[in-house]
Design a protein around this motif. Structure first.
Motif, mmCIF file in Angstrom:
data_model
loop_
_atom_site.group_PDB
_atom_site.id
_atom_site.type_symbol
_atom_site.label_atom_id
_atom_site.label_comp_id
_atom_site.label_asym_id
_atom_site.label_seq_id
_atom_site.Cartn_x
_atom_site.Cartn_y
_atom_site.Cartn_z
ATOM 1 N N ASP A 108 -8.476 2.027 3.086
ATOM 2 C CA ASP A 108 -8.430 1.218 4.076
ATOM 3 C C ASP A 108 -7.815 1.986 5.382
ATOM 4 O O ASP A 108 -8.042 3.269 5.462
ATOM 5 C CB ASP A 108 -7.537 -0.042 3.956
ATOM 6 C CG ASP A 108 -6.320 0.113 3.692
ATOM 7 O OD1 ASP A 108 -5.672 1.234 3.589
ATOM 8 O OD2 ASP A 108 -5.336 -0.856 3.167
ATOM 9 N N HIS A 109 -7.243 1.335 6.526
ATOM 10 C CA HIS A 109 -6.902 1.752 7.561
ATOM 11 C C HIS A 109 -5.297 2.639 7.273
ATOM 12 O O HIS A 109 -4.837 2.792 8.550
ATOM 13 C CB HIS A 109 -6.818 0.665 8.817
ATOM 14 C CG HIS A 109 -5.681 -0.285 8.262
ATOM 15 N ND1 HIS A 109 -5.980 -1.481 7.302
ATOM 16 C CD2 HIS A 109 -4.552 -0.792 8.699
ATOM 17 C CE1 HIS A 109 -5.108 -2.292 7.315
ATOM 18 N NE2 HIS A 109 -4.045 -1.819 8.043
ATOM 19 N N ASP B 297 -1.593 -3.288 4.010
ATOM 20 C CA ASP B 297 -2.356 -1.766 3.782
ATOM 21 C C ASP B 297 -2.336 -1.677 2.112
ATOM 22 O O ASP B 297 -1.420 -2.294 1.416
ATOM 23 C CB ASP B 297 -1.649 -0.862 4.510
ATOM 24 C CG ASP B 297 -1.574 -1.010 5.813
ATOM 25 O OD1 ASP B 297 -1.617 -1.965 6.498
ATOM 26 O OD2 ASP B 297 -1.557 0.004 6.724
ATOM 27 N N ASN C 211 -9.285 -8.434 10.129
ATOM 28 C CA ASN C 211 -8.846 -6.828 10.255
ATOM 29 C C ASN C 211 -7.919 -6.939 11.232
ATOM 30 O O ASN C 211 -8.403 -6.715 12.403
ATOM 31 C CB ASN C 211 -10.071 -6.446 10.677
ATOM 32 C CG ASN C 211 -10.129 -4.582 10.249
ATOM 33 O OD1 ASN C 211 -8.892 -4.134 10.330
ATOM 34 N ND2 ASN C 211 -11.055 -4.207 9.990
ATOM 35 N N GLN D 225 -7.519 -9.910 1.745
ATOM 36 C CA GLN D 225 -8.362 -9.474 1.556
ATOM 37 C C GLN D 225 -8.701 -9.369 0.048
ATOM 38 O O GLN D 225 -7.877 -9.594 -0.780
ATOM 39 C CB GLN D 225 -8.412 -7.570 1.643
ATOM 40 C CG GLN D 225 -6.954 -7.124 1.163
ATOM 41 C CD GLN D 225 -6.633 -6.333 2.122
ATOM 42 O OE1 GLN D 225 -6.765 -6.023 3.189
ATOM 43 N NE2 GLN D 225 -5.775 -5.315 1.651
ATOM 44 N N GLN E 145 -18.434 -4.105 2.302
ATOM 45 C CA GLN E 145 -17.182 -4.952 2.350
ATOM 46 C C GLN E 145 -17.453 -6.388 1.911
ATOM 47 O O GLN E 145 -16.631 -7.166 1.512
ATOM 48 C CB GLN E 145 -16.580 -4.743 3.621
ATOM 49 C CG GLN E 145 -16.022 -3.498 4.082
ATOM 50 C CD GLN E 145 -14.658 -3.210 3.413
ATOM 51 O OE1 GLN E 145 -13.977 -4.312 3.254
ATOM 52 N NE2 GLN E 145 -14.340 -2.047 3.494
ATOM 53 N N ASN F 288 -11.427 -4.963 1.859
ATOM 54 C CA ASN F 288 -10.086 -4.544 2.771
ATOM 55 C C ASN F 288 -10.501 -4.423 4.183
ATOM 56 O O ASN F 288 -11.176 -5.112 4.462
ATOM 57 C CB ASN F 288 -9.551 -3.371 2.045
ATOM 58 C CG ASN F 288 -10.511 -2.073 2.434
ATOM 59 O OD1 ASN F 288 -11.456 -1.992 3.047
ATOM 60 N ND2 ASN F 288 -10.661 -1.112 1.511
ATOM 61 N N GLN F 289 -9.442 -4.046 4.827
ATOM 62 C CA GLN F 289 -9.529 -3.804 6.371
ATOM 63 C C GLN F 289 -9.576 -2.429 6.416
ATOM 64 O O GLN F 289 -8.482 -2.063 6.757
ATOM 65 C CB GLN F 289 -8.417 -4.704 6.735
ATOM 66 C CG GLN F 289 -7.995 -6.017 6.255
ATOM 67 C CD GLN F 289 -6.869 -6.685 6.705
ATOM 68 O OE1 GLN F 289 -6.595 -7.025 8.008
ATOM 69 N NE2 GLN F 289 -5.815 -6.909 5.655
ATOM 70 N N PRO F 290 -10.910 -2.145 6.720
ATOM 71 C CA PRO F 290 -11.212 -0.735 7.233
ATOM 72 C C PRO F 290 -11.211 -0.452 8.543
ATOM 73 O O PRO F 290 -11.076 -1.280 9.586
ATOM 74 C CB PRO F 290 -12.565 -0.496 6.525
ATOM 75 C CG PRO F 290 -13.373 -1.656 6.932
ATOM 76 C CD PRO F 290 -11.967 -2.844 6.739
ATOM 77 N N TYR G 227 -6.525 8.618 -1.720
ATOM 78 C CA TYR G 227 -7.548 8.135 -1.225
ATOM 79 C C TYR G 227 -9.043 9.342 -1.050
ATOM 80 O O TYR G 227 -9.899 8.918 -1.318
ATOM 81 C CB TYR G 227 -7.320 8.056 0.400
ATOM 82 C CG TYR G 227 -6.726 6.709 0.703
ATOM 83 C CD1 TYR G 227 -6.297 5.938 -0.520
ATOM 84 C CD2 TYR G 227 -6.081 6.366 2.074
ATOM 85 C CE1 TYR G 227 -5.806 4.544 0.212
ATOM 86 C CE2 TYR G 227 -5.505 5.051 2.344
ATOM 87 C CZ TYR G 227 -5.349 4.125 1.371
ATOM 88 O OH TYR G 227 -4.667 3.158 1.627
#
Length: 956
Positions: free
Chosen positions: A455-456, A132, A241, A170, A219, A204-206, A470
């Protein structure tokens, strides 16, 4: 008879004694394991408890006598085969007399010789670090740790050991290290070329369903494309992801058309899948079950090679049939990954394993370090038959973003629109000027990265810092888009032939003609009597709002051309249009609706065109606000979305309130009612438009206290049975029960296994709207809220649909040291709806338009120009083929245009251009190549397949 019976009893007792005498002799192995190779076999050292065997005994293995020695400790030490097949070991009392059997039992060597399907294959250790942006600490702290404790140490290991391999999931992490330590660039390139270090193919890992379609595309622009553009010789073919239990409908197509071959996920049943998008595109998807369990739970490699062999032989047996049935090569993967985990070199264990395998005399798979991309390339062979799956996997963690961070996500959604518009109108401005040199490439790229940076991992340790960073990033992304957009609109305005002073240009950013409300600031105009007319001189309905020195005029703008503009005129005067509609303090009626107001909102809504009562208000009013309990944490190790509860439940309709008709001008009537809830106030504002079939619901909450474990929703109960629920997702549309993944995902969380069928998951992430339809009528809600529902969340849940927008959820981060998502202070929410003929298609354009406001600019003086006062730059013949991007090509001065088919049918369309093109080339999503379509001119004929995302290059 008596004698026979006695003899029988004696025999029985004898055999019982024999049976009792054969108690299992436990074989113990020295730890750490001790073994040695002989001419044809590997033996390992074991010991027995001497007291169980007596002073004199012997033993055989498969009929061959084994030697032993007695140790001072009273143990008996023997050497046994380390690797082999099961056999029979017999213990006898007496060295020579073998008629007394102490024990006869099955012997299994520590390491089985049976590796079946995988005997000649490999077991691949995939070492990666799940990242993250923050979560473990603040973004700055985590960035420093990534660079100096993970990435650079991994490169150091690679320098020392050419067999070591590692990966980061990522591209953002690659950007960070190159920004901080640019001297590492060559080492990173060399490590990639040697196959030692790979990077994920997305930025990234959204939360995929939270992004707009173009944000998901970016992305890949700031993933694979950025890597190829900035690091010669490097590519990225695997996207990751692994944390979020959710997949968006069109993600396989986006990845495939960006040239990405593999998708690495988890929290899904272990295995390999061809995951299809509805157009037929697919991505080879791999899941290990849960990305962290091999390291945290099973600990395959945390002891020694023999222990690893013992554990993995059992695991491998479970996969023989699967691999054989799917015609897969005999290669298996163990993912060694954990949150922010550093590099770990298993080479000593690997070498030991492979030495044992080599000298065992049996077929045992070799062990090696590998990357996911390398492993999947071995699996992805022509004869492989992968399971085919398709559809949306609704996100289970959706309460953590929109409802828990409303103001931030509002900015994210606004940025998705403003940045796309900035590209569109900057591109058109360049074409009009005949020069693309002013195109703000770097600023737009910076804006996109800001809009997709979070991201997440909202919240986490010191999550209040992470969340504020963010939010600031998202607001900066939107501000960048707005600044560039306004500049490009002014540039276009300067090119328009304007014959009348105070001309207002109203721009439409969507690829269909539309009518809507335009607003323009006229604070610098003297006086209060202002009206607006169209190009024919007809006065259009308008409203002047004065707030101190600030003056805003709103007006109805009809027939604004597709990706173009229409000109109106600001004039002195008094609006001559008198509202002729029947409007009272608690009722309203126009050509579309008969409306009655009561506690909580609208208590009766009759659609005159359809002849239907739209709402069922026996439980909730239309637009009712629900305040309820929620004891979950939005994201984490649960396998179903945590339900709301009835703790301190209250609604607006439970309160006393009265309605006031605050405005009834030439184009709308506005009603207001105020309520005092348990510990906050709400002003409910309902606007009904005279000439459009549209009702707006707005909610001002000036004093939200951030009460813990509360959730606010707005409800619209529909007079409808047997309904279909549909909502839009990035570059697609999902109908509940039809377009989801048609299997339970499997895979694991600490809270269990993901067994719930995706169609049963609620609420859902939406991009612009949620719609309900039956055979009689449909209704579409449009909003910038990120999460919506259709199932009554309360006790005695009703059977009819209750469409809901989820406003706020003030719960705690699932991190043990995480923050509360209070969201204290003032908030404003808006939801618009329209009723229509059955089918989501009849509300689609409305659903999208509400998040794409018409854009208006005022020009004081007449001017010369090359453009007429009404103009369409790009026009598509189908409203269900949507233009999502028009931008300057990264490589040259041609333009990139991206179209998406939304209805799910093959379409032949015409694309009409204001300027002729010399050629039209079809390209992939990240503009890598161009396939000439042999078309030129102002009218282009395009075939857009059902649900296809197609990208073209226009050369002028």
């Amino acid at each position: 008879m008596k004698k026979l019976t006695t003899t029988t009893l004696l025999l029985i007792l004898f055999f019982v004694q024999i049976t009792w005498a054969q108690q299992e002799i436990k074989i113990n192995y020295f730890k750490p394991y001790q073994y040695q190779k002989t001419a044809d076999q590997i033996f390992t050292k074991a010991w027995l408890i001497g007291e169980e065997l007596g002073a004199d005994f012997s033993l055989t293995l498969n009929g061959k006598e084994l030697k032993y020695v007695r140790a001072d400790s009273g143990r008996v030490e023997i050497s046994l085969p380390l690797v082999g097949k099961k056999g029979e070991i017999v213990f006898y009392s007496g060295a020579k007399s073998k008629h007394k059997v102490l024990a006869k039992q099955i012997f299994n060597p520590l390491v089985s010789s049976d590796w079946s399907y995988f005997g000649k294959g490999t077991i691949n250790i995939i070492c990666s670090s799940h990242q993250d942006i923050a979560w473990m600490n603040t973004p700055d702290s985590c960035r420093e740790e990534r660079i100096h404790k993970i990435i650079i140490p991994a490169l150091d290991l690679m320098d020392k050991n050419p067999a070591y391999k590692f990966e980061m999931e990522q591209t953002l992490n690659l950007m960070e290290v190159l920004d901080k330590v640019p001297t590492e660039k060559n080492r990173i390139i060399n490590a990639y070329k040697k196959g030692q270090f790979s990077w994920g193919a997305t930025f990234n890992q959204p939360y995929e369903g939270l992004e707009s379609g173009e944000q998901l595309v970016r992305q890949t622009y700031f993933g694979r494309k950025w890597i190829k553009d900035n690091l010669p010789g490097i590519d990225a073919l695997a996207a990751y992801n692994v944390d979020v239990p959710g997949r968006s409908l069109q993600m396989p197509q986006i990845l495939e058309k960006a040239g990405i071959k593999y998708l690495f996920v988890s929290r899904m049943k272990e295995g390999f899948y061809n995951w299809f998008s509805p157009n037929g595109s697919k991505i080879l998807t791999y899941s290990p079950g849960n990305y962290g369990w091999s390291l945290l739970v099973y600990k395959y490699f945390e002891e020694d090679a023999i222990t690893a062999m013992i554990k993995l032989n059992k695991v491998i047996q479970n996969w023989n049939d699967y691999y054989a049935m799917h015609h897969l090569p005999p290669h298996y993967a163990i993912v060694i990954c954990t949150d922010a985990g550093g590099p770990k070199d298993y080479s000593p264990l690997i070498n030991e394993w492979n030495e044992i395998a080599k000298n065992s005399g049996y077929d045992i798979p070799r062990l090696q370090h590998a990357t996911a991309e390398e492993f999947l390339a071995k699996i992805d062979v022509p004869e492989a038959k992968f399971d085919s799956i398709s559809g949306e996997r609704p996100d289970l963690w959706l309460y953590i973003h929109g409802p828990a961070h409303y103001e931030a996500i509002k900015a994210k959604k606004a940025a998705a629109v403003s940045l796309s518009d900035a590209e569109i109108f900057s591109s058109i401005s360049g074409l009009v000027k005949g020069n693309m040199s002013g195109y703000p490439t770097s600023q737009i790229k910076a804006g996109w990265t800001k809009s997709i940076y979070p991201d997440h991992g909202w919240g986490g340790k010191h999550g209040e810092i992470t969340d504020s960073i963010y939010r600031a990033s998202l607001e900066e992304g939107d501000a960048t888009g707005e600044k560039i957009l306004q500049r490009s609109l002014r540039e276009l305005l300067s090119a328009v032939e304007l014959k009348v002073p105070k001309s207002i240009l109203v721009y439409n950013d969507l690829s269909w003609n539309r009518t809507g409300i335009a607003k323009i600031d006229i604070s610098d105009q003297k006086g209060e009597n202002w009206i607006v007319s169209d190009k024919k001189g007809k006065i259009v309905p308008s409203k002047l709002t004065i707030n101190g020195a600030h003056k805003l005029i709103s007006f109805e703008a009809e027939n604004i051309p597709s990706i173009g503009f229409q000109t109106f005129y600001l004039k002195k005067g008094v609006d001559p249009i008198e509202p002729i509609f029947n409007a009272g303090s608690n009722y309203y009626e126009n050509q579309f609706y008969a409306v009655r107001f009561g506690a909580g909102g609208i208590t009766s809504l009759f659609d005159k065109n359809l002849g239907k009562n739209i709402l069922n208000t026996t439980k909730y009013a239309g637009g009712d606000l629900l305040s309820m309990g929620y004891s979950g944490n939005g994201a984490g190790e649960f396998v179903q979305v945590t339900s709301t509860n009835m703790e301190d439940f209250e609604t607006l309709s439970m309160k006393s309130g009265k309605w006031t008709l605050t405005a009834n001008n030439s184009f709308c009537a506005t009603y207001e009612s105020s309520y005092k809830m348990h510990n906050f106030e709400v002003k409910q504002i309902i606007t009904i438009y005279h000439h459009q079939k549209k009702i707006d619901f707005e909610y001002d909450i000036p004093d939200w206290p951030g009460e813990h474990n509360r959730q606010l929703r707005v409800a619209f109960p529909l007079n409808m049975n047997d309904s279909k629920i549909t909502y839009d997702v990035p570059m697609g549309v999902v109908t509940v029960g039809k377009d989801e993944l048609n299997t339970s995902p499997g895979g694991w969380a600490w809270g269990g296994t993901y067994r719930q069928m995706p169609k049963e998951i609620n609420p859902r992430e939406i991009e612009n709207f949620i719609s309900a339809s039956n055979q009689q009528f449909g209704l579409t809600l449009s909003t910038n809220l990120a999460v919506a529902d259709w199932i009554d969340p309360t006790r005695e849940s009703v059977s009819y649909p209750v469409l809901q927008g989820i406003l706020l959820s003030s719960h705690k981060s699932c991190h043990g040291e995480g923050n509360w998502y209070h969201q204290k202070g003032a908030h404003h929410f808006k939801i618009s709806f329209t009723s229509h003929m059955p089918g989501w298609e009849h509300g689609y354009n409305f659903g999208v338009e509400e998040n794409h406001p018409l854009l208006a600019l005022l020009k004081e003086n007449p001017q010369k120009g090359m453009l007429s006062e009404e103009f369409s730059f790009f026009n598509l013949s189908s409203p269900f083929v949507r233009l999502t991007a028009l931008k300057k090509c990264d490589a040259d001065n041609s333009l990139i245009i991206r179209l998406v088919e939304m209805r799910g049918v093959n379409q032949k369309i015409k694309l009409e251009l204001f300027s002729p093109v010399k050629s039209l080339l079809k390209t992939n999503l990240i503009e890598e190549w161009g396939e000439d379509t042999d078309q030129s001119g102002k009218v282009l004929n395009l075939n857009i397949g059902k649900n296809s995302i197609e990208t073209f290059k226009l050369k002028f």
